[in-house]
Motif scaffolding. Structure first.
Motif: not given
Length: 443
Positions: A180-205
């Motif tokens: 579920g989302k709760e563990p991510f929200l408790n950390l202050g991030v959306q679960p999809m944040f990691f997809v965003y981060l991975g996508a931009i890092l991958q595309c830069i490389i």
């Protein structure tokens, strides 16, 4: 900030992916390389997949049908891009078939998941994706292992690193489907944040890898151009050598014929003198024949020796005058070996040989701007009259003259090369003048 998909960091990533999509699509339209087409399609699918978080609620239902299908289309475009980037058809022939099959599977899955939503609901799509995702991950990791072990290239390594970053980040977000989302929200991030981060890092490389590939292609192109220029030069030298090898027997035949004439006339002294000069001339010619070019000073020395031989053959002899411009350094001008001899021979045999009285041949070498001008002038019967008298003489003339013209044009690549033959007869005086103009290219 990381909880709001409308925040700057999410907007910048979506915008960056879209700009990269447009940029690589434009490059594809320019050079038609499928590398840019597949990469731009992959970026478009990623961008479309990520904008679902910021669309108006009335359009959000569209993503219930396209959410997973867009991911599969992105994977298909990604594999197609990888096949071109890594040249898997050459380096990974067996796995290339698997990649080609995987692309077809992703196209089928994209259609199937739309049908699942149409006839069932989104929960069944999520359930099916939880089955497909681990299989996809295992296939991806196995493929990366094969790429690293089989392709010994830095581009392949960086490609795998960039891809693993995205796979790792995407799987962190994928955990949401189980916890579920709760563990991510408790950390202050959306679960999809990691997809965003991975996508931009991958595309830069990936963009950096494409830049390296473009640079490598340009370097190979430059190297190929250099090699082509070298080969063309070698080919021109071979052509010149071939023409020169044809001219030498032609000259030797005429000289041997002259020796034979002396022998027939029983003129032993002249025959001996002629043979002495002939052997010396042959030795000089053999030395000069080792190279497709020689110094003009050497050519004039050879020509002087040749003229002395011909003066013995012509009845009554003839004068040979050489005028050299004081501003010319003969040792620094390159010319084809024996390039003037056919013109002098032509003046002798088709000019002064067919007349009585005083005979002369004049050779002038001078500068004319940035060019060298060689002028061979005689007081023979004139080229027009020579043509009328004998067709055979024309055949003899054309061989040496035409071969020499070709060699000069090859040597200077037709740059400012002009050869003009004209009759200078004026009623009282006769003669022929040949002008040879070529660039002053110093050693």
């Amino acid at each position: 900030m990381l909880l709001d998909f409308h925040s700057e960091i999410y907007s910048w990533i979506r915008g960056g992916l879209f700009v990269l999509f447009v940029y690589h699509l434009l490059i594809f339209f320019q050079n038609k390389s499928k590398l840019y087409l597949y990469y731009s399609l992959y970026l478009l699918a990623l961008t479309f997949y990520l904008i679902k978080h910021v669309v108006s609620p009335e359009y959000s239902s569209i993503f219930l049908y396209t959410n997973f299908s867009i991911q599969f289309l992105a994977y298909g475009a990604y594999i197609a891009f990888a096949r071109v980037l890594l040249d898997s058809r050459t380096h990974l022939l067996k796995w290339d078939r698997y990649f080609e099959f995987a692309i077809k599977i992703f196209m089928v899955l994209a259609a199937m998941f739309i049908l699942i939503q149409l006839f069932l609901d989104y929960s069944f799509q999520k359930m099916a994706f939880t089955i497909v995702a681990p299989i996809l991950t295992l296939f991806t990791l196995a493929s990366y292992y094969v790429v690293i072990t089989k392709i010994k290239d830095s581009s392949a390594i960086y490609f795998v690193i960039g891809s693993l970053l995205y796979v790792f980040m995407a799987n962190i977000s994928f955990i949401e489907m189980f916890i579920g989302k709760e563990p991510f929200l408790n950390l202050g991030v959306q679960p999809m944040f990691f997809v965003y981060l991975g996508a931009i890092l991958q595309c830069i490389i990936f963009s950096v890898i494409i830049g390296f590939i473009i640079k490598r292609i340009e370097q190979k192109s430059k190297n190929a151009e250099v090699r082509l220029a070298v080969k063309l030069k070698e080919m021109e030298e071979l052509k010149m050598t071939a023409l020169q090898s044809q001219m030498n027997p032609h000259f030797l035949f005429n000289s041997l014929n002259s020796i034979n004439n002396f022998v027939i006339k029983n003129d032993v002294e002249k025959a001996s003198d002629y043979i002495t000069k002939f052997s010396k001339l042959i030795r000089v010619i053999l030395n000069s024949s080792a190279s497709p070019i020689s110094k003009l000073s050497e050519e004039l020395d050879i020509l002087a020796l040749y003229v002395k031989m011909e003066q013995m053959r012509v009845s009554g002899g003839f004068d040979y005058v050489v005028n050299i411009d004081k501003n010319i350094n003969l040792d620094r001008i390159k010319v084809p070996p024996l390039f003037l001899q056919p013109f002098i021979e032509n003046s002798i045999w088709h000019g002064i040989m067919k007349m009585d009285g005083h005979k002369y041949i004049e050779l002038t070498v001078k500068l004319e701007g940035e060019n060298v001008l060689c002028v061979v002038k005689d007081n023979g019967i004139g080229i027009n009259k020579a043509k009328e008298q004998s067709h055979m003489s024309q055949k003899r003339k054309f061989f040496g003259i035409e071969a020499t013209e070709n060699r000069i044009r090859m040597l200077y690549q037709n740059k400012n090369v002009e050869i003009e033959t004209k009759d200078i007869s004026d009623g009282e005086n006769n003669g022929t003048q040949v002008s040879i103009l070529f660039p002053y290219v110093a050693y």
